[in-house]
Design a protein around this motif. Sequence first.
Motif, mmCIF file in Angstrom:
data_model
loop_
_atom_site.group_PDB
_atom_site.id
_atom_site.type_symbol
_atom_site.label_atom_id
_atom_site.label_comp_id
_atom_site.label_asym_id
_atom_site.label_seq_id
_atom_site.Cartn_x
_atom_site.Cartn_y
_atom_site.Cartn_z
ATOM 1 N N MET A 55 -13.983 -31.489 -0.667
ATOM 2 C CA MET A 55 -13.936 -31.755 -2.101
ATOM 3 C C MET A 55 -14.479 -33.136 -2.436
ATOM 4 S SD MET A 55 -10.499 -30.055 -3.707
ATOM 5 C CE MET A 55 -9.319 -30.320 -2.400
ATOM 6 N N LEU A 56 -14.142 -34.113 -1.627
ATOM 7 C CA LEU A 56 -14.648 -35.464 -1.853
ATOM 8 C C LEU A 56 -16.168 -35.502 -1.691
ATOM 9 C CD1 LEU A 56 -11.904 -37.556 -0.017
ATOM 10 C CD2 LEU A 56 -12.207 -37.272 -2.486
ATOM 11 N N ARG A 57 -16.666 -34.719 -0.742
ATOM 12 C CA ARG A 57 -18.109 -34.677 -0.517
ATOM 13 C C ARG A 57 -18.838 -34.027 -1.703
ATOM 14 N NH1 ARG A 57 -19.516 -31.515 4.697
ATOM 15 N NH2 ARG A 57 -18.031 -33.053 5.499
ATOM 16 N N THR A 58 -18.335 -32.900 -2.179
ATOM 17 C CA THR A 58 -19.012 -32.211 -3.286
ATOM 18 C C THR A 58 -18.816 -32.942 -4.615
ATOM 19 O OG1 THR A 58 -17.093 -30.754 -3.658
ATOM 20 C CG2 THR A 58 -18.825 -29.949 -2.183
ATOM 21 N N ALA A 59 -17.790 -33.791 -4.691
ATOM 22 C CA ALA A 59 -17.521 -34.505 -5.941
ATOM 23 C C ALA A 59 -18.256 -35.841 -6.044
ATOM 24 C CB ALA A 59 -16.023 -34.753 -6.095
ATOM 25 N N ALA A 60 -18.837 -36.323 -4.958
ATOM 26 C CA ALA A 60 -19.407 -37.674 -4.944
ATOM 27 C C ALA A 60 -20.483 -37.867 -6.009
ATOM 28 C CB ALA A 60 -19.974 -37.970 -3.553
ATOM 29 N N LEU A 61 -21.488 -36.990 -6.028
ATOM 30 C CA LEU A 61 -22.574 -37.124 -7.005
ATOM 31 C C LEU A 61 -22.088 -36.903 -8.437
ATOM 32 C CD1 LEU A 61 -25.531 -37.550 -7.684
ATOM 33 C CD2 LEU A 61 -25.953 -35.135 -7.168
ATOM 34 N N PRO A 62 -21.316 -35.839 -8.737
ATOM 35 C CA PRO A 62 -20.809 -35.664 -10.104
ATOM 36 C C PRO A 62 -19.950 -36.836 -10.564
ATOM 37 C CG PRO A 62 -20.552 -33.639 -8.860
ATOM 38 C CD PRO A 62 -20.981 -34.684 -7.881
ATOM 39 N N PHE A 63 -19.145 -37.407 -9.654
ATOM 40 C CA PHE A 63 -18.297 -38.550 -10.008
ATOM 41 C C PHE A 63 -19.149 -39.749 -10.402
ATOM 42 C CE2 PHE A 63 -16.103 -42.475 -8.830
ATOM 43 C CZ PHE A 63 -14.898 -42.331 -9.501
ATOM 44 N N ALA A 64 -20.164 -40.058 -9.592
ATOM 45 C CA ALA A 64 -21.037 -41.197 -9.894
ATOM 46 C C ALA A 64 -21.784 -40.983 -11.205
ATOM 47 C CB ALA A 64 -22.030 -41.399 -8.748
ATOM 48 N N ALA A 65 -22.289 -39.763 -11.417
ATOM 49 C CA ALA A 65 -23.018 -39.459 -12.651
ATOM 50 C C ALA A 65 -22.098 -39.557 -13.869
ATOM 51 C CB ALA A 65 -23.625 -38.054 -12.568
ATOM 52 N N THR A 66 -20.839 -39.129 -13.700
ATOM 53 C CA THR A 66 -19.868 -39.209 -14.797
ATOM 54 C C THR A 66 -19.613 -40.661 -15.187
ATOM 55 O OG1 THR A 66 -18.790 -37.152 -14.108
ATOM 56 C CG2 THR A 66 -17.510 -38.639 -15.491
ATOM 57 N N CYS A 67 -19.476 -41.523 -14.197
ATOM 58 C CA CYS A 67 -19.267 -42.952 -14.475
ATOM 59 C C CYS A 67 -20.440 -43.533 -15.261
ATOM 60 C CB CYS A 67 -19.090 -43.725 -13.163
ATOM 61 S SG CYS A 67 -17.555 -43.370 -12.282
ATOM 62 N N VAL A 68 -21.665 -43.191 -14.864
ATOM 63 C CA VAL A 68 -22.864 -43.682 -15.560
ATOM 64 C C VAL A 68 -22.891 -43.176 -17.000
ATOM 65 C CG1 VAL A 68 -25.378 -43.577 -15.629
ATOM 66 C CG2 VAL A 68 -24.206 -43.918 -13.448
ATOM 67 N N ILE A 69 -22.574 -41.905 -17.193
ATOM 68 C CA ILE A 69 -22.595 -41.315 -18.545
ATOM 69 C C ILE A 69 -21.559 -41.973 -19.444
ATOM 70 C CG2 ILE A 69 -22.105 -39.217 -19.867
ATOM 71 C CD1 ILE A 69 -23.349 -37.642 -17.528
ATOM 72 N N TYR A 70 -20.339 -42.166 -18.937
ATOM 73 C CA TYR A 70 -19.291 -42.769 -19.766
ATOM 74 C C TYR A 70 -19.615 -44.212 -20.131
ATOM 75 C CZ TYR A 70 -16.206 -38.755 -19.223
ATOM 76 O OH TYR A 70 -15.649 -37.503 -19.276
ATOM 77 N N GLU A 71 -20.216 -44.937 -19.192
ATOM 78 C CA GLU A 71 -20.607 -46.303 -19.523
ATOM 79 C C GLU A 71 -21.721 -46.298 -20.569
ATOM 80 O OE1 GLU A 71 -20.566 -50.349 -19.733
ATOM 81 O OE2 GLU A 71 -19.104 -48.897 -18.994
ATOM 82 N N GLY A 72 -22.658 -45.353 -20.433
ATOM 83 C CA GLY A 72 -23.722 -45.232 -21.422
ATOM 84 C C GLY A 72 -23.185 -44.856 -22.797
ATOM 85 N N LEU A 73 -22.222 -43.936 -22.846
ATOM 86 C CA LEU A 73 -21.622 -43.540 -24.128
ATOM 87 C C LEU A 73 -20.888 -44.715 -24.771
ATOM 88 C CD1 LEU A 73 -20.167 -40.012 -23.256
ATOM 89 C CD2 LEU A 73 -21.974 -40.508 -24.905
ATOM 90 N N ALA A 74 -20.212 -45.516 -23.941
ATOM 91 C CA ALA A 74 -19.492 -46.677 -24.473
ATOM 92 C C ALA A 74 -20.454 -47.685 -25.084
ATOM 93 C CB ALA A 74 -18.666 -47.330 -23.368
ATOM 94 N N LEU A 75 -21.559 -47.931 -24.401
ATOM 95 C CA LEU A 75 -22.542 -48.890 -24.921
ATOM 96 C C LEU A 75 -23.217 -48.361 -26.179
ATOM 97 C CD1 LEU A 75 -24.169 -49.985 -21.534
ATOM 98 C CD2 LEU A 75 -22.634 -51.343 -22.973
ATOM 99 N N TYR A 76 -23.463 -47.059 -26.209
ATOM 100 C CA TYR A 76 -24.169 -46.460 -27.346
ATOM 101 C C TYR A 76 -23.277 -46.328 -28.578
ATOM 102 C CZ TYR A 76 -26.636 -43.001 -30.180
ATOM 103 O OH TYR A 76 -27.249 -42.338 -31.217
#
Length: 433
Positions: free
Chosen positions: A181-202
Amino acid sequence: MAAFITIALFCAALIGCIASGMSIVPALAAGVIIFLIHGRVTGHHWGAMIRKGFATMRAASIVVVTFVLIGLLTTLWRAAGTVPFIVSNTTALIRPHVAILLTFLLNCLMSLLTGSSFASAATMGVITMTLGTSMQISPALLGGAILSGVYFGDRCSPVSTSAQLVKTLTHTNIFDTIRLMLRTAALPFAATCVIYEGLALYSHSSAGSIDASGLFSRAFDLHWTTVLPAVVLVVCAIARIDVRITMGASILTALPICVLVQHMDWASVGHALVFGFHCADAQVARLIDGGGIVSMVKVMLIVCISSSYSGIFQETGLLDGIHRLIASLAGKISVYGATCVTSLVTGAVACNQTLSIMLTDQLCRDLESDRQRRAIDLEDTAVVTAPLVPWAIASGVPLSSVGAPTSSILFACFLYLLPVCRFIDAARRDRRP
């Protein structure tokens, strides 16, 4: 054909309630009648079907205790000043441009500790929602980040009930599954962090943050003892104590604080426990009101009614004809793809995560002989897709606990990205020679 017509009638009832703005409880009750009539028409006895339905309903009724505890906990953390104290002492440390990302990460951490999406939303979710709204951040964005965070841990915590259920159904080692689960979640987790930071800035408003400390100090005594219910919960979670006992300990800690520190009388505390906390200061009330057992009544009814479906399906074999359709679908879009589609349908019909996991496993069990792969497929489908159904309690309880709108589901990025990444990976593997 009769099975498809029966399910179509039930779906029509659901859609009718949703389109008219009604509660889905009448549609779920109608579903029981529809499924029972189908069973009688196909030669099954009323008594056997009803007994099987009540058996699975009684088994699921244990969850009702958890809902009551959540209603009590979300009220008392507000009334005791626990949420106001934490928010007042953290607003100076957190800037609005990182608040959405921190909301996601803090709820990930809490859900990993407790293993419960509902308990995490009732505690850390309430805190981060109050903190974010005090900074004038959209409740829909905050709600989406909370929903993503609480299901991150609900999926892969060793003490998660959903992870334990998947382990039981697939007869696998939970820690082997967690590593996957940690392996399959790594990329989605990182992408989610980037998206949320982008939404906060926007989306960051040009207006300044609300003075949360000044506001809350008008309505609460922000004594250091008000943080004790949160401390008790975290300590119990780290000690891996059962989540219901953990919530109960936090509740018992908060009760005397309401009376001795916030100077509430017992009658007011009792009223708040049933109907939710309501602050007399209108400006503070906008940030802090909510909770109570009444706020959980609808989801209790949804769980009790929908849980009877599993027993009726077992008795009547209603889902047997669907196996062939799913097997055909797996040949076209991969085993994972078929499992994902099945989980979306079962989530919409079951209206709760537990029954969705059980039905998805029942329908897709023959698609994959490798038990470990079947376990990770369930974790990456039914566990995370159930909260994407707007009328399901998997999304309704966390969003109701924190006071977020249903539209928050649109911003639960992790819950979308994980299945999408797995689907792309499954398609890529199928193309290999």
